[in-house]
Design a protein around this motif. Structure first.
Motif, PDB file in Angstrom:
ATOM      1  N   LEU A  72      31.389  74.108   3.644  1.00 39.37           N
ATOM      2  CA  LEU A  72      30.571  72.897   3.554  1.00 39.37           C
ATOM      3  C   LEU A  72      30.189  72.407   4.945  1.00 39.37           C
ATOM      4  O   LEU A  72      29.048  72.000   5.182  1.00 39.37           O
ATOM      5  CB  LEU A  72      31.338  71.812   2.782  1.00 39.37           C
ATOM      6  N   ALA A  73      31.151  72.468   5.882  1.00 36.07           N
ATOM      7  CA  ALA A  73      30.875  71.992   7.246  1.00 36.07           C
ATOM      8  C   ALA A  73      29.728  72.785   7.871  1.00 36.07           C
ATOM      9  O   ALA A  73      28.874  72.227   8.549  1.00 36.07           O
ATOM     10  CB  ALA A  73      32.146  72.089   8.087  1.00 36.07           C
ATOM     11  N   ARG A  74      29.714  74.103   7.617  1.00 42.42           N
ATOM     12  CA  ARG A  74      28.647  74.945   8.181  1.00 42.42           C
ATOM     13  C   ARG A  74      27.270  74.562   7.640  1.00 42.42           C
ATOM     14  O   ARG A  74      26.249  74.881   8.233  1.00 42.42           O
ATOM     15  CB  ARG A  74      28.929  76.423   7.874  1.00 42.42           C
ATOM     16  N   GLU A  75      27.258  73.862   6.494  1.00 40.99           N
ATOM     17  CA  GLU A  75      25.986  73.419   5.912  1.00 40.99           C
ATOM     18  C   GLU A  75      25.715  71.957   6.218  1.00 40.99           C
ATOM     19  O   GLU A  75      24.796  71.349   5.663  1.00 40.99           O
ATOM     20  CB  GLU A  75      26.016  73.635   4.390  1.00 40.99           C
ATOM     21  N   GLY A  76      26.566  71.390   7.087  1.00 44.20           N
ATOM     22  CA  GLY A  76      26.364  69.996   7.477  1.00 44.20           C
ATOM     23  C   GLY A  76      26.924  68.992   6.493  1.00 44.20           C
ATOM     24  O   GLY A  76      26.561  67.815   6.532  1.00 44.20           O
ATOM     25  N   VAL A  77      27.799  69.458   5.581  1.00 45.79           N
ATOM     26  CA  VAL A  77      28.388  68.535   4.606  1.00 45.79           C
ATOM     27  C   VAL A  77      29.792  68.145   5.068  1.00 45.79           C
ATOM     28  O   VAL A  77      30.670  68.997   5.186  1.00 45.79           O
ATOM     29  CB  VAL A  77      28.447  69.179   3.202  1.00 45.79           C
ATOM     30  N   ARG A  78      29.967  66.858   5.341  1.00 41.01           N
ATOM     31  CA  ARG A  78      31.255  66.345   5.804  1.00 41.01           C
ATOM     32  C   ARG A  78      32.060  65.816   4.615  1.00 41.01           C
ATOM     33  O   ARG A  78      31.500  65.269   3.677  1.00 41.01           O
ATOM     34  CB  ARG A  78      31.045  65.200   6.799  1.00 41.01           C
ATOM     35  N   LEU A  79      33.370  65.972   4.750  1.00 45.68           N
ATOM     36  CA  LEU A  79      34.258  65.360   3.766  1.00 45.68           C
ATOM     37  C   LEU A  79      34.741  64.021   4.311  1.00 45.68           C
ATOM     38  O   LEU A  79      35.188  63.943   5.453  1.00 45.68           O
ATOM     39  CB  LEU A  79      35.461  66.262   3.481  1.00 45.68           C
ATOM     40  N   ARG A  80      34.628  62.984   3.525  1.00 47.70           N
ATOM     41  CA  ARG A  80      35.195  61.668   3.883  1.00 47.70           C
ATOM     42  C   ARG A  80      36.252  61.333   2.839  1.00 47.70           C
ATOM     43  O   ARG A  80      35.938  61.189   1.656  1.00 47.70           O
ATOM     44  CB  ARG A  80      34.119  60.582   3.907  1.00 47.70           C
ATOM     45  N   GLY A  81      37.489  61.246   3.316  1.00 46.52           N
ATOM     46  CA  GLY A  81      38.592  61.031   2.383  1.00 46.52           C
ATOM     47  C   GLY A  81      38.727  62.188   1.413  1.00 46.52           C
ATOM     48  O   GLY A  81      39.096  61.993   0.252  1.00 46.52           O
ATOM     49  N   GLY A  82      38.372  63.413   1.903  1.00 45.17           N
ATOM     50  CA  GLY A  82      38.480  64.597   1.059  1.00 45.17           C
ATOM     51  C   GLY A  82      37.360  64.720   0.030  1.00 45.17           C
ATOM     52  O   GLY A  82      37.414  65.564  -0.851  1.00 45.17           O
ATOM     53  N   ARG A  83      36.326  63.864   0.145  1.00 39.47           N
ATOM     54  CA  ARG A  83      35.248  63.860  -0.863  1.00 39.47           C
ATOM     55  C   ARG A  83      33.883  64.056  -0.248  1.00 39.47           C
ATOM     56  O   ARG A  83      33.632  63.652   0.889  1.00 39.47           O
ATOM     57  CB  ARG A  83      35.256  62.523  -1.629  1.00 39.47           C
ATOM     58  N   VAL A  84      33.005  64.655  -1.049  1.00 39.53           N
ATOM     59  CA  VAL A  84      31.607  64.793  -0.673  1.00 39.53           C
ATOM     60  C   VAL A  84      30.861  63.570  -1.205  1.00 39.53           C
ATOM     61  O   VAL A  84      31.090  63.154  -2.354  1.00 39.53           O
ATOM     62  CB  VAL A  84      31.000  66.080  -1.272  1.00 39.53           C
ATOM     63  N   ALA A  85      29.983  62.993  -0.380  1.00 36.90           N
ATOM     64  CA  ALA A  85      29.226  61.807  -0.801  1.00 36.90           C
ATOM     65  C   ALA A  85      28.335  62.139  -2.006  1.00 36.90           C
ATOM     66  O   ALA A  85      27.782  63.232  -2.100  1.00 36.90           O
ATOM     67  CB  ALA A  85      28.370  61.298   0.356  1.00 36.90           C
ATOM     68  N   GLU A  86      28.198  61.145  -2.886  1.00 36.38           N
ATOM     69  CA  GLU A  86      27.411  61.373  -4.109  1.00 36.38           C
ATOM     70  C   GLU A  86      25.958  61.700  -3.820  1.00 36.38           C
ATOM     71  O   GLU A  86      25.272  62.316  -4.634  1.00 36.38           O
ATOM     72  CB  GLU A  86      27.490  60.136  -5.012  1.00 36.38           C
ATOM     73  N   SER A  87      25.466  61.277  -2.656  1.00 36.39           N
ATOM     74  CA  SER A  87      24.069  61.558  -2.308  1.00 36.39           C
ATOM     75  C   SER A  87      23.811  63.056  -2.184  1.00 36.39           C
ATOM     76  O   SER A  87      22.668  63.504  -2.222  1.00 36.39           O
ATOM     77  CB  SER A  87      23.711  60.865  -0.989  1.00 36.39           C
ATOM     78  N   ARG A  88      24.917  63.837  -2.053  1.00 32.74           N
ATOM     79  CA  ARG A  88      24.790  65.304  -1.963  1.00 32.74           C
ATOM     80  C   ARG A  88      24.753  65.971  -3.337  1.00 32.74           C
ATOM     81  O   ARG A  88      24.462  67.162  -3.451  1.00 32.74           O
ATOM     82  CB  ARG A  88      25.988  65.883  -1.194  1.00 32.74           C
ATOM     83  N   PHE A  89      25.085  65.218  -4.378  1.00 33.65           N
ATOM     84  CA  PHE A  89      25.176  65.806  -5.722  1.00 33.65           C
ATOM     85  C   PHE A  89      23.797  66.171  -6.257  1.00 33.65           C
ATOM     86  O   PHE A  89      22.876  65.359  -6.218  1.00 33.65           O
ATOM     87  CB  PHE A  89      25.815  64.815  -6.705  1.00 33.65           C
ATOM     88  N   LEU A  90      23.672  67.374  -6.792  1.00 26.86           N
ATOM     89  CA  LEU A  90      22.448  67.730  -7.518  1.00 26.86           C
ATOM     90  C   LEU A  90      22.444  67.020  -8.869  1.00 26.86           C
ATOM     91  O   LEU A  90      23.499  66.772  -9.452  1.00 26.86           O
ATOM     92  CB  LEU A  90      22.399  69.242  -7.758  1.00 26.86           C
ATOM     93  N   GLU A  91      21.244  66.698  -9.354  1.00 27.21           N
ATOM     94  CA  GLU A  91      21.149  66.039 -10.654  1.00 27.21           C
ATOM     95  C   GLU A  91      20.855  67.021 -11.768  1.00 27.21           C
ATOM     96  O   GLU A  91      21.099  66.747 -12.937  1.00 27.21           O
ATOM     97  CB  GLU A  91      20.066  64.961 -10.619  1.00 27.21           C
ATOM     98  N   SER A  92      20.295  68.156 -11.392  1.00 26.41           N
ATOM     99  CA  SER A  92      20.059  69.184 -12.420  1.00 26.41           C
ATOM    100  C   SER A  92      20.183  70.553 -11.768  1.00 26.41           C
ATOM    101  O   SER A  92      20.144  70.675 -10.550  1.00 26.41           O
ATOM    102  CB  SER A  92      18.673  69.025 -13.052  1.00 26.41           C
ATOM    103  N   LEU A  93      20.349  71.542 -12.617  1.00 27.36           N
ATOM    104  CA  LEU A  93      20.643  72.893 -12.139  1.00 27.36           C
ATOM    105  C   LEU A  93      19.979  73.866 -13.098  1.00 27.36           C
ATOM    106  O   LEU A  93      19.911  73.613 -14.300  1.00 27.36           O
ATOM    107  CB  LEU A  93      22.163  73.081 -12.147  1.00 27.36           C
ATOM    108  N   SER A  94      19.498  74.978 -12.550  1.00 22.64           N
ATOM    109  CA  SER A  94      18.916  75.971 -13.451  1.00 22.64           C
ATOM    110  C   SER A  94      19.913  77.107 -13.651  1.00 22.64           C
ATOM    111  O   SER A  94      20.724  77.395 -12.774  1.00 22.64           O
ATOM    112  CB  SER A  94      17.614  76.531 -12.858  1.00 22.64           C
ATOM    113  N   GLY A  95      19.869  77.690 -14.817  1.00 22.93           N
ATOM    114  CA  GLY A  95      20.796  78.788 -15.101  1.00 22.93           C
ATOM    115  C   GLY A  95      20.700  79.182 -16.568  1.00 22.93           C
ATOM    116  O   GLY A  95      20.013  78.533 -17.358  1.00 22.93           O
TER     117      GLY A  95
END
Length: 315
Positions: A72-95
């Motif tokens: 995650l760090a390599r993609e610029g995603v930081r953990l705060r308190g061991g958590r990823v901020a909700e703004s990073r969450f996808l709302e939908s996914l294809s599959g």
DNA sequence: GCGACAG
DNA sequence: ATCTTGTCGC
């Protein structure tokens, strides 16, 4: 075309852009059933090398994989308190919604279930069970004399599994191993007990039904815990058992053997009436659970532990 | 209405 | 189902 669970999960994870994450619940919904959320987490934990696994988080933002922080760090995603901020969450996914397809398969095959039996005497009872060590399944099929409950023959088979345990999709995990073990018996049993529900299932098609229809064999579903339906203790008992209803129809029974502390659940698998399924389940029970399943369960664990010992001994 | 859910 | 420490009962 039908995709395997592994491939479907792989395509889901591949659809998460770097810098974003997805919850287990969304992955499960994309696969076709939110009840697979916990299975997605377990699968990722047990297969840490899956590409994209570091982008899967729990609902509270904690990554599923313990080693996700680096990726995650390599993609610029930081953990705060061991958590990823909700703004990073996808709302939908294809599959590929593989679980929707499998549910459709269950509903279609459910129409083939026959809830009547031929009334003939049963000479032998069969039982099947599976134990696991990681992705290795150790299946055992046994055949017992229906009158004496003595074991006539047993057969063990080990196969690799590539489908997780997901509630209501048990058959797709266990059937391949069970079929292999049954094929090794010299003769097929007159009635097969399966560890899992039959018609007491949301699609009226639990593992016992699946095995019965696939094998064209009379089967009874036996389970230690409820899955679908509701007990009706006020209804008249059948052979001492409490009816379990789904949509007002009696689909199974909960029966506590004379000296047992808790009930087991009985329902039709295939080619048998519900009343006879209960009667034969009672006839096959000496202690707390139908004897063919106790015998199969014991051997299944012996085989697993034996193979594990051999493996660690040979390096 | 929603979550939980066989092994 | 499996993992796994401690606990209970025969």
């Amino acid at each position: 075309m039908a995709l395997s669970f592994r491939e479907a999960l792989g395509s889901c994870l591949a659809a998460i852009p770097p810098g974003r994450v997805t919850t287990c619940g969304l992955v499960a919904r994309t696969l076709g059933d939110v009840r697979a959320a916990r299975s997605v987490a377990t699968w990722i934990l047990e297969h840490p090398d899956i590409p994209g696994a570091h982008r899967v988080v729990r609902a509270d933002g904690r990554p599923v994989a313990p080693s996700a922080a680096g990726g995650l760090a390599r993609e610029g995603v930081r953990l705060r308190g061991g958590r990823v901020a909700e703004s990073r969450f996808l709302e939908s996914l294809s599959g590929a919604a593989v679980l929707e397809d499998l549910r459709e398969t269950q509903r279609r095959l459910a129409q083939r279930v026959e809830e009547v039996d031929d009334g003939k005497e049963l000479g032998t009872f069969g039982g099947v069970d599976v134990a696991y060590a990681g992705d290795r399944a150790f299946a055992v099929a046994v055949r017992l004399d229906a009158r004496t409950l003595e074991t006539i023959e047993t057969c063990e088979r080990a196969v690799d599994v590539d489908f997780p345990y997901i509630p209501t999709y048990l058959a797709f995990r266990e059937y391949p191993a069970v079929r292999a073990a049954l094929e090794g018996l010299r003769e097929r049993p007159d009635l097969l007990f399966v560890d899992g529900h039959g018609r007491l299932h949301p699609a009226l098609f639990g593992f016992a039904c699946y095995a019965g229809v696939q094998l064209d064999l009379p089967t009874v579903g036996i389970a230690k815990h409820p899955l679908a339906g509701k007990l009706v203790p006020s209804a008249p008992r059948m052979l001492g058992a409490i009816p379990v209803e789904m949509d007002g129809v009696v689909r199974g029974f909960a029966w506590t053997p004379p000296r047992a502390s808790r009930p087991f659940y009985v329902s039709v698998g295939h080619r048998i009436s519900l009343e006879r399924a209960l009667r034969e389940a009672q006839r096959s029970t000496r202690t707390r659970y139908p004897e063919p399943l106790l015998v199969a369960d014991r051997i299944t664990k012996e085989e697993r532990d034996k193979k594990n010992t051999e493996r660690s001994a040979s390096g």
